[in-house]
Enzyme design. Sequence first.
Site, PDB file in Angstrom:
ATOM      1  N   GLY A   1       0.960  -1.213  -0.122  1.00  0.00           N
ATOM      2  CA  GLY A   1       0.023   0.012  -0.122  1.00  0.00           C
ATOM      3  C   GLY A   1       0.775   1.218   0.023  1.00  0.00           C
ATOM      4  CB  ALA A   2       2.615   2.886  -2.569  1.00  0.00           C
ATOM      5  N   GLY A   3       0.087   4.366  -0.274  1.00  0.00           N
ATOM      6  CA  GLY A   3      -0.782   5.541   0.058  1.00  0.00           C
ATOM      7  C   GLY A   3       0.069   6.467   0.677  1.00  0.00           C
TER       8      GLY A   3
ATOM      9  CB  THR B   1      -0.090   4.951   6.383  1.00  0.00           C
ATOM     10  OG1 THR B   1      -0.848   4.104   5.294  1.00  0.00           O
ATOM     11  CG2 THR B   1      -1.055   6.046   7.095  1.00  0.00           C
TER      12      THR B   1
ATOM     13  NE  ARG C   1     -10.231   3.714  13.628  1.00  0.00           N
ATOM     14  CZ  ARG C   1     -10.384   4.313  14.599  1.00  0.00           C
ATOM     15  NH1 ARG C   1     -11.258   4.515  15.161  1.00  0.00           N
ATOM     16  NH2 ARG C   1      -9.668   5.443  14.932  1.00  0.00           N
TER      17      ARG C   1
ATOM     18  CG  HIS D   1      -7.427   1.915  16.095  1.00  0.00           C
ATOM     19  ND1 HIS D   1      -6.852   3.005  16.885  1.00  0.00           N
ATOM     20  CD2 HIS D   1      -7.209   2.245  14.940  1.00  0.00           C
ATOM     21  CE1 HIS D   1      -6.469   4.052  16.128  1.00  0.00           C
ATOM     22  NE2 HIS D   1      -6.639   3.510  14.872  1.00  0.00           N
TER      23      HIS D   1
END
Length: 312
Positions: A10-12, A14, A91, A178
Amino acid sequence: MSKRKIAIIGAGHTGATLAFIVAERALADVVLLDQPHNEKPAKGKALDISESGPILNFNSKIKGTSDYQDITGADIVVITAGAARKPGMSRDDLIQINEGVMAQVTDGIKTYAPDSTIIVLTNPVDAMTYAVYKLSGFPKNRVLGQSGVLDTARYRTFVSEVLNVAQTDVTGLVLGGHGDTMVPLLSTTTVGGVPLTELLEQEKIDAIIDRTRKGGAEIVGLLGNGSAYYAPAAAIYEMAAAILKDEKRLLPSITYLEGEYGFNDICLGVPTILGENGVEQVVETTLNDDEKAQLQASADAVEEVKKALKNK
Ligand code: NAD
């Protein structure tokens, strides 16, 4: 020691931010993997980060890719792949989409990095950690999730703001799921060793706890498009560093419980020791009745989300 490698799926927001922190601090070489249609942005971000090396004085290698072969030999695989929360979306709404993503990503990890330790960030993170644990078949010490380090950092930030003290001097521990049911342990909160309860009246402490619980939503509301990524990436960095450097840090992490704190077959945020073997120990601290009840409510909320998982 041979050079270490962290793969980030995941290169988003974060994923890329974490890649930058890992590279800049020379913790490891980085592989930044995204879906084939996002390979070019992943490569672009990797190249951009590499080009900051000569200025910031680091030599870590960063590779953008969509090919799982590139994660071969990764010591740690971080999963940030998935949809991010949009304003008004809980979430838990994300569960259906992201469980499918976890299945796909876990397949790639099992094939190319079967000896890695997996750290999950994707929300709803307690349920996604559980899904990855089940799907991977990895031992429980090698699958963990991030929530408590970030939640604790938010709590510490808010305490420091109210008291006008250094945020690094505030210690504390936030447990549980969370989300809105997280459990900040007031008994563990000190400022330079002085109990918070001696420095602040209960009403103000309650307001801080409430703000911590809603900390993610506060950022979502401000950004207007997407969710927090600087502090989440920093939190993952701290956990990954603890494992790669075998630091034996006592940090909260989401881990698979078998009887600890009275819970079974659930992934939940608890105090853990992180070292070269991943989650090396769950630390069972004494909770008062109120904290016990809050942790139970938090576990119940995670169980509710878990019900929606196809693989359980
Ligand atoms: P983002 O949308 O910026 O990045 C997600 C990336 O994942 C995108 O680049 C997308 O193309 C990629 N992706 C989607 N499906 C994929 C797949 N099958 N394989 C590979 N890549 C895939 O989102 P973000 O802001 O980086 O957040 C990522 C996730 O982390 C979200 O689920 C978010 O809710 C969660 N998050 C959790 C915490 C926490 O404390 N646990 C904190 C922040 C964000």
